[in-house]
Every structure is written in structure tokens, then in C-alpha cells.
Design an enzyme around this catalytic site. Structure first.
Site, PDB file in Angstrom:
ATOM      1  N   SER A 142       5.705  -7.877   8.763  1.00 59.22           N
ATOM      2  CA  SER A 142       4.225  -7.597   8.028  1.00 59.22           C
ATOM      3  C   SER A 142       4.169  -9.008   7.476  1.00 59.22           C
ATOM      4  O   SER A 142       4.844  -9.845   7.463  1.00 59.22           O
ATOM      5  CB  SER A 142       5.139  -7.666   5.922  1.00 59.22           C
ATOM      6  OG  SER A 142       3.919  -7.379   5.633  1.00 59.22           O
ATOM      7  N   TYR A 155      11.165  -6.927   0.107  1.00 57.38           N
ATOM      8  CA  TYR A 155      11.131  -5.614   1.572  1.00 57.38           C
ATOM      9  C   TYR A 155      10.321  -7.274   1.783  1.00 57.38           C
ATOM     10  O   TYR A 155      11.070  -6.914   3.830  1.00 57.38           O
ATOM     11  CB  TYR A 155       9.390  -5.547   1.360  1.00 57.38           C
ATOM     12  CG  TYR A 155       8.434  -4.649   1.830  1.00 57.38           C
ATOM     13  CD1 TYR A 155       8.481  -3.849   2.786  1.00 57.38           C
ATOM     14  CD2 TYR A 155       7.282  -5.773   1.888  1.00 57.38           C
ATOM     15  CE1 TYR A 155       8.206  -3.588   3.046  1.00 57.38           C
ATOM     16  CE2 TYR A 155       6.499  -4.743   2.969  1.00 57.38           C
ATOM     17  CZ  TYR A 155       6.649  -4.182   4.353  1.00 57.38           C
ATOM     18  OH  TYR A 155       5.641  -3.629   4.613  1.00 57.38           O
TER      19      TYR A 155
HETATM   20  P1  NAP Z   1       2.789   4.994   4.658  1.00 55.71           P
HETATM   21  O1  NAP Z   1       1.603   5.143   4.805  1.00 55.71           O
HETATM   22  O2  NAP Z   1       3.822   4.969   4.091  1.00 55.71           O
HETATM   23  O3  NAP Z   1       3.857   6.036   5.939  1.00 55.71           O
HETATM   24  C1  NAP Z   1       4.811   5.902   6.319  1.00 55.71           C
HETATM   25  C2  NAP Z   1       5.100   6.584   7.784  1.00 55.71           C
HETATM   26  O4  NAP Z   1       7.055   6.280   7.995  1.00 55.71           O
HETATM   27  C3  NAP Z   1       5.660   8.353   7.428  1.00 55.71           C
HETATM   28  O5  NAP Z   1       4.755   8.503   8.410  1.00 55.71           O
HETATM   29  C4  NAP Z   1       6.676   8.632   7.022  1.00 55.71           C
HETATM   30  O6  NAP Z   1       6.798   9.728   6.935  1.00 55.71           O
HETATM   31  C5  NAP Z   1       7.474   7.919   7.329  1.00 55.71           C
HETATM   32  N1  NAP Z   1       9.089   7.534   7.575  1.00 55.71           N
HETATM   33  C6  NAP Z   1       8.846   7.471   6.237  1.00 55.71           C
HETATM   34  N2  NAP Z   1      10.606   7.154   5.907  1.00 55.71           N
HETATM   35  C7  NAP Z   1      10.922   7.222   7.158  1.00 55.71           C
HETATM   36  C8  NAP Z   1      12.461   7.416   8.007  1.00 55.71           C
HETATM   37  N3  NAP Z   1      13.133   6.979   7.304  1.00 55.71           N
HETATM   38  N4  NAP Z   1      12.368   8.429   8.953  1.00 55.71           N
HETATM   39  C9  NAP Z   1      11.130   8.240   9.679  1.00 55.71           C
HETATM   40  N5  NAP Z   1      10.308   8.216   8.789  1.00 55.71           N
HETATM   41  C10 NAP Z   1      10.394   7.502   8.074  1.00 55.71           C
HETATM   42  O7  NAP Z   1       2.862   3.380   5.332  1.00 55.71           O
HETATM   43  P2  NAP Z   1       1.580   2.525   6.301  1.00 55.71           P
HETATM   44  O8  NAP Z   1       1.223   2.155   5.833  1.00 55.71           O
HETATM   45  O9  NAP Z   1       1.250   3.194   7.155  1.00 55.71           O
HETATM   46  O10 NAP Z   1       3.299   2.057   7.016  1.00 55.71           O
HETATM   47  C11 NAP Z   1       3.420   1.184   8.537  1.00 55.71           C
HETATM   48  C12 NAP Z   1       4.804   0.269   8.946  1.00 55.71           C
HETATM   49  O11 NAP Z   1       3.932  -0.404   9.046  1.00 55.71           O
HETATM   50  C13 NAP Z   1       5.472   0.407   7.268  1.00 55.71           C
HETATM   51  O12 NAP Z   1       6.802  -0.156   8.737  1.00 55.71           O
HETATM   52  C14 NAP Z   1       5.369  -1.112   6.954  1.00 55.71           C
HETATM   53  O13 NAP Z   1       6.160  -2.069   6.520  1.00 55.71           O
HETATM   54  C15 NAP Z   1       4.671  -1.854   7.996  1.00 55.71           C
HETATM   55  N6  NAP Z   1       2.680  -2.326   7.265  1.00 55.71           N
HETATM   56  C16 NAP Z   1       1.935  -1.547   6.550  1.00 55.71           C
HETATM   57  C17 NAP Z   1       1.393  -2.358   5.523  1.00 55.71           C
HETATM   58  C18 NAP Z   1       0.170  -2.042   4.507  1.00 55.71           C
HETATM   59  O14 NAP Z   1      -0.509  -2.589   3.672  1.00 55.71           O
HETATM   60  N7  NAP Z   1       0.368  -1.023   4.666  1.00 55.71           N
HETATM   61  C19 NAP Z   1       1.300  -3.914   5.328  1.00 55.71           C
HETATM   62  C20 NAP Z   1       2.106  -4.074   6.638  1.00 55.71           C
HETATM   63  C21 NAP Z   1       2.955  -3.797   7.213  1.00 55.71           C
HETATM   64  P3  NAP Z   1       7.023  11.015   5.904  1.00 55.71           P
HETATM   65  O15 NAP Z   1       5.376  11.101   5.303  1.00 55.71           O
HETATM   66  O16 NAP Z   1       7.414  12.431   6.953  1.00 55.71           O
HETATM   67  O17 NAP Z   1       8.448  10.170   4.941  1.00 55.71           O
END
Ligand code: NAP
Length: 247
Positions: A142, A155
Site C-alpha cells: 500500500s 497496517y
Molecule cells: P476489500 O474490498 O475489503 O476486499 C478484501 C478481500 O480480501 C475480500 O475478497 C475478502 O474476502 C478478502 N479477505 C479478507 N480477509 C481474508 C482472509 N483472511 N483470507 C482470505 N481472504 C480474505 O479490500 P480491497 O480494497 O480490495 O483491498 C485488496 C488489497 O489491496 C488489500 O491487501 C489491501 O491492503 C490493498 N490495498 C487497498 C487499498 C484501497 O484503497 N482499497 C489501497 C492500498 C492497498 P471475504 O469477503 O470473503 O472476507
């Protein structure tokens, strides 16, 4: 020029929603069979697998909590049985709950490290023997790591570990032609970012990059697809910040 079509198997963790679902869609479009891992959102994962299957792509949904060693082992076994050995692993599953360090409880600390760091460790350790030679591993970090905003210490600590694993693991896989890289998004309009923020906070974040908007899941999937595809072959051990220039 003819577009190069990929082949092989891509496993995307946390692919039921958000960035992971969009990465899976994109990799499917680029020619990979895709395994969609999820922890609890079975309905969404099954729906996406069915949608992709209807377009002629081999796609399966695989439950597994990446924080659990046995789940991760079972996840790889299921993918190998149903689709074949993995060529591309995208470590996308992650959680974000912001709180000042002094107000972070033991439970939140442990949970965030268990999923964001333990989850990546568990899949990388399996990947060392299971990912095909010539494969690609892409971990989600991130850009918050570069911003040092209050509330993000735990985080950011997890993502610092992910970046450290990436650089060292890339070297430990010498001889296998496997690349290991990170994509580090800035703010992206998903549940993880939007939940718990006021409209005003969201506006502030969207004005931060010089491109003056929030990232969209496709912006991140494009970067992952580059690293997973032929054009990314020479990139190894790197962190690619996909963030519209925020940092
Ligand atoms: P999100 O919309 O909250 O989706 C998270 C996904 O991860 C969901 O499919 C969830 O599945 C799954 N997940 C959570 N805990 C899990 C576990 N213990 N085992 C397996 N699957 C799990 O998040 P996102 O924004 O798409 O983020 C995805 C990645 O990008 C993360 O690593 C995050 O840190 C990174 N990121 C995001 C942002 C942002 O602004 N959105 C910025 C920088 C980095 P379930 O629904 O089944 O729990």
C-alpha cells in the site's frame, strides 16, 4: 501487432470483492484460468466464478482463510486438482482498520498481522514448491507506507513486512525464473477504503494525487496484469506504486 495471450493458472487471494475480484476478471480476460479465493463471501465468489465460466474461462471459487496454514495448503491442493499447478499467485487478501497505535487493542494488532503478514507468508511458503517455473508472484502492499498518516501504523507495519518478503523472496527463487513483485495502490474506491470514512474525508483523499481522483480497481488490475504478463518479465523484486502520483 498481435496481442500476446497468456495461458496457465492464476490464483488470486481475496478475490470475492474489491481489487481482487477486478484482478481476477482481468487475468481471466488475459487468458488465465482463475482460482478465486475468499474467506467468507461465498455468494460473491461463486457468482464471479459462474460469470467468468460463462465466458468460456475456467474459473473456480476456493474458500480459505489465508491466515490459516491448513486452509492455504488445502487451497493450493484444490486449485491443483481442479485447474492445474499455479503460474501466477496474487496475494491480494488484506484488511485495514485504522486506529492510533496507542489505542490499538491486542486483538486488532494480532488480526491485522495474521491476515496481512501471516497470510502472505503462508502462501509464499507454499508457492516456493508449488508455483511453476517461470511463474509470477504479485503481492499487494500500500502507498500508505509512504504517506505515514496517523492511524496507519499497524497496517503500514504489515505492508512493510510484505515489501521486505517480496525483495528477499525474489532472490531466494533464483534459478526458477519466477518473479516476485509488489503493487502498492494509493486510495482505491473499495469497501476497505470507503467504509468508516465521511464524504469529506473521501473528498480529501481523492484530491491528494495530482491526477485528482481516487484509484479504481481497474487501475490496480492493469498494473498486476502487466507484472503477470509477458511485458513484465524483467521486473523482479520491485514495488510498483500505482497511485496517480500521490507519493
Ligand atoms: P476489500 O474490498 O475489503 O476486499 C478484501 C478481500 O480480501 C475480500 O475478497 C475478502 O474476502 C478478502 N479477505 C479478507 N480477509 C481474508 C482472509 N483472511 N483470507 C482470505 N481472504 C480474505 O479490500 P480491497 O480494497 O480490495 O483491498 C485488496 C488489497 O489491496 C488489500 O491487501 C489491501 O491492503 C490493498 N490495498 C487497498 C487499498 C484501497 O484503497 N482499497 C489501497 C492500498 C492497498 P471475504 O469477503 O470473503 O472476507
Amino acid at each position: 501487432m498481435t496481442a500476446v495471450k497468456n495461458s496457465g493458472v492464476a490464483l488470486v487471494t481475496g478475490a470475492s470483492r474489491g481489487i481482487g475480484a477486478t484482478i481476477a476478471r482481468r487475468l481471466a480476460r488475459d487468458g488465465f484460468s482463475v482460482a478465486l479465493n475468499y474467506a467468507s463471501s461465498s455468494g460473491e465468489a461463486d457468482k464471479l466464478a459462474a460469470e467468468l465460466s460463462q465466458t468460456g474461462v475456467k474459473a473456480i471459487a476456493v474458500q480459505g482463510d489465508v491466515a490459516k496454514v491448513d486452509d492455504v495448503r488445502r487451497m493450493f491442493e484444490t486449485v491443483e486438482q481442479q485447474l492445474g499447478k499455479v503460474d501466477v499467485l496474487v496475494n491480494n487478501a488484506g484488511i485495514l482498520k485504522t486506529a492510533p497505535l496507542a489505542q490499538t487493542g491486542d486483538e486488532l494488532f494480532a488480526q491485522t498481522f495474521a491476515i496481512n503478514v501471516g497470510g502472505v507468508f503462508n502462501t509464499l511458503r507454499e508457492a516456493a514448491t508449488r508455483v511453476n517455473d517461470g511463474g509470477r508472484i504479485i503481492n499487494l502492499s500500500s502507498t500508505t507506507l509512504a504517506l505515514n498518516l496517523p492511524g496507519y501504523s499497524i497496517y503500514n507495519g504489515t505492508k512493510a513486512a510484505v515489501e521486505a518478503f517480496t525483495r528477499v523472496f525474489a532472490k531466494e527463487l533464483r534459478g526458477r525464473r519466477i518473479t516476485v513483485n509488489c503493487v502498492a495502490p494509493g486510495p482505491v474506491a473499495t469497501d476497505l477504503f470507503l467504509n468508516g470514512k465521511t464524504d469529506e474525508q473521501i473528498q480529501q483523499f481523492s484530491k491528494m494525487p495530482p491526477l485528482e481522483r481516487l484509484g479504481q480497481p481497474d487501475d490496480i488490475a492493469n498494473a498486476v496484469a502487466f507484472l503477470a504478463g509477458p511485458d513484465g518479465a524483467w521486473i523482479n523484486g520491485q514495488v510498483l506504486r500505482a497511485n496517480g502520483g500521490i507519493a
